[in-house]
Design an enzyme around this catalytic site. Structure first.
Site, PDB file in Angstrom:
ATOM      1  N   ALA A   1       0.855  -1.184   0.000  1.00 32.93           N
ATOM      2  CA  ALA A   1       0.000   0.000   0.000  1.00 32.93           C
ATOM      3  C   ALA A   1       0.886   1.227   0.000  1.00 32.93           C
ATOM      4  O   ALA A   1       2.020   1.195   0.468  1.00 32.93           O
ATOM      5  CB  ALA A   1      -0.917  -0.001   1.210  1.00 32.93           C
ATOM      6  N   LYS A   2       0.337   2.287  -0.531  1.00 39.79           N
ATOM      7  CA  LYS A   2       1.115   3.514  -0.663  1.00 39.79           C
ATOM      8  C   LYS A   2       1.676   3.955   0.686  1.00 39.79           C
ATOM      9  O   LYS A   2       2.794   4.389   0.807  1.00 39.79           O
ATOM     10  CB  LYS A   2       0.217   4.627  -1.201  1.00 39.79           C
ATOM     11  N   ARG A   3       0.855   3.825   1.703  1.00 34.91           N
ATOM     12  CA  ARG A   3       1.251   4.360   3.009  1.00 34.91           C
ATOM     13  C   ARG A   3       2.451   3.627   3.612  1.00 34.91           C
ATOM     14  O   ARG A   3       3.129   4.153   4.477  1.00 34.91           O
ATOM     15  CB  ARG A   3       0.075   4.338   3.989  1.00 34.91           C
ATOM     16  N   ASP A   4       2.713   2.413   3.159  1.00 35.62           N
ATOM     17  CA  ASP A   4       3.847   1.664   3.714  1.00 35.62           C
ATOM     18  C   ASP A   4       5.153   1.996   3.015  1.00 35.62           C
ATOM     19  O   ASP A   4       6.163   1.341   3.235  1.00 35.62           O
ATOM     20  CB  ASP A   4       3.611   0.155   3.573  1.00 35.62           C
ATOM     21  N   GLY A   5       5.115   2.997   2.143  1.00 36.49           N
ATOM     22  CA  GLY A   5       6.331   3.363   1.445  1.00 36.49           C
ATOM     23  C   GLY A   5       6.752   2.344   0.409  1.00 36.49           C
ATOM     24  O   GLY A   5       7.928   2.194   0.101  1.00 36.49           O
TER      25      GLY A   5
END
Ligand code: GLU
Ligand code: ZN
Length: 301
Positions: A240-244
């Site tokens: 996911a985007k938020r996990d870098g």
């Protein structure tokens, strides 16, 4: 107006809320492969109805990421420019206003005899019979028919049947902030754009029966679904985007060859490919994979 039938039409439908990560890119690649392997048309549709989450720069970065990977499309649509078609479809549905907050929905479920049995809470119909008392902005919910609806996945021959009132509940079709809901927009768009085949992430599989139910109610033709496995990182977590997770743009800017990234995406599915490859080279492998996953003996290449 519905597009003429006959030809295969596919699409990739990103939400321009941030940069594309490799998981999105793999879904984009597979959707393109399916359309092109059938000689079909392929559309890019930005799902940008939730203006609070849209990032203006994401449209162009997404287009350039896709082009860099070697993917193309025959037409582009923006949902934000199509509000009239969603309004029209909504007016044909049996809906009622709902002012419940998420917390109230959860409390109502706890109070009722039936405990939530799925992962997502099923709206118990609190506002269904209530004469409107608009104390705050209301969402609109579609009163689902008391029927069982099944979805089929053509990639893995999955079947999922849901009894709409118990398993799904009345579906929000317009949020209290006036934004048309994803389930409504996706069904309306696929029908009006003449989409025959939907290739998308597996995370949407359990939402498919309610989308099929909307199609049937609105009198739209059925579509063929294929749900793609989600890309996992080394720890087996969903990307996911938020996990870098690595963004396509960073890879593009780093000077890496696009063919190497396409190859890495193909290898992540277990496909045996050279270190650099173009999407078009992958069409025969997609055909074999698509046939094998469904349990049909693969064709020789
Ligand atoms: N916009 C959705 C997403 O970004 C995809 C919707 C679909 O393919 O049906 O996950
Ligand atoms: Zn309510």
């Amino acid at each position: 107006m519905l597009e003429p039938q006959g030809e295969m039409v596919g699409r990739f439908a990103p939400s321009p809320t941030g940069a594309m990560h490799l998981g999105n890119a793999r879904t984009a690649l597979l959707a393109w492969l399916h359309s092109r392997s059938r000689g079909g048309r392929h559309f890019l549709r930005f799902e940008d109805l939730d203006s609070g989450r849209v990032r203006g720069w994401a449209y162009d970065v997404t287009r350039r990421d896709l082009e860099w990977l070697g993917l193309d499309w025959d037409a582009e649509y923006l949902q934000s420019r199509r509000l009239d078609v969603y309004a029209d479809a909504l007016s044909r549905l049996d809906t009622y206003p709902c002012t419940c907050t998420r917390r109230e929905v959860l409390a109502a479920i706890e109070d009722s005899a039936g405990a939530p049995h799925g992962e997502e809470p099923v709206y118990p119909g609190t506002c269904a019979g209530v004469v409107t008392r608009h104390t705050r902005p209301a969402a609109l919910r579609w009163r689902v028919p008391a029927s069982t609806v099944c979805a089929h996945d053509a990639l893995r021959d999955w079947r999922l049947c849901q009894f709409l009132p118990d398993d799904v509940g009345d579906v929000v079709v317009r949020r209290s902030d006036g934004v048309y809901a994803y389930h409504l927009a996706v069904v309306v768009d696929d029908a009006l754009m003449g989409v025959t085949d939907v290739v998308r992430g597996e995370d949407l599989w359990t939402a498919t029966p309610r989308q099929v139910a909307l199609q049937v109610t609105l009198g739209y033709p059925p579509v063929e679904y294929r749900h793609m496995p989600l890309m996992k990182d080394f720890e087996g977590q969903r990307l996911a985007k938020r996990d870098g997770a690595p963004g396509v743009r960073e890879l593009r800017d780093s000077g890496r060859p696009a063919g190497g990234v396409v190859s890495a995406l193909a290898r992540s599915l277990g496909w045996d490919v050279p270190e650099e490859i173009t999407p078009r080279d992958l069409i025969p492998l997609w055909r074999v994979w698509d046939a094998r996953e469904a349990g049909v003996p693969g064709t020789q290449t």
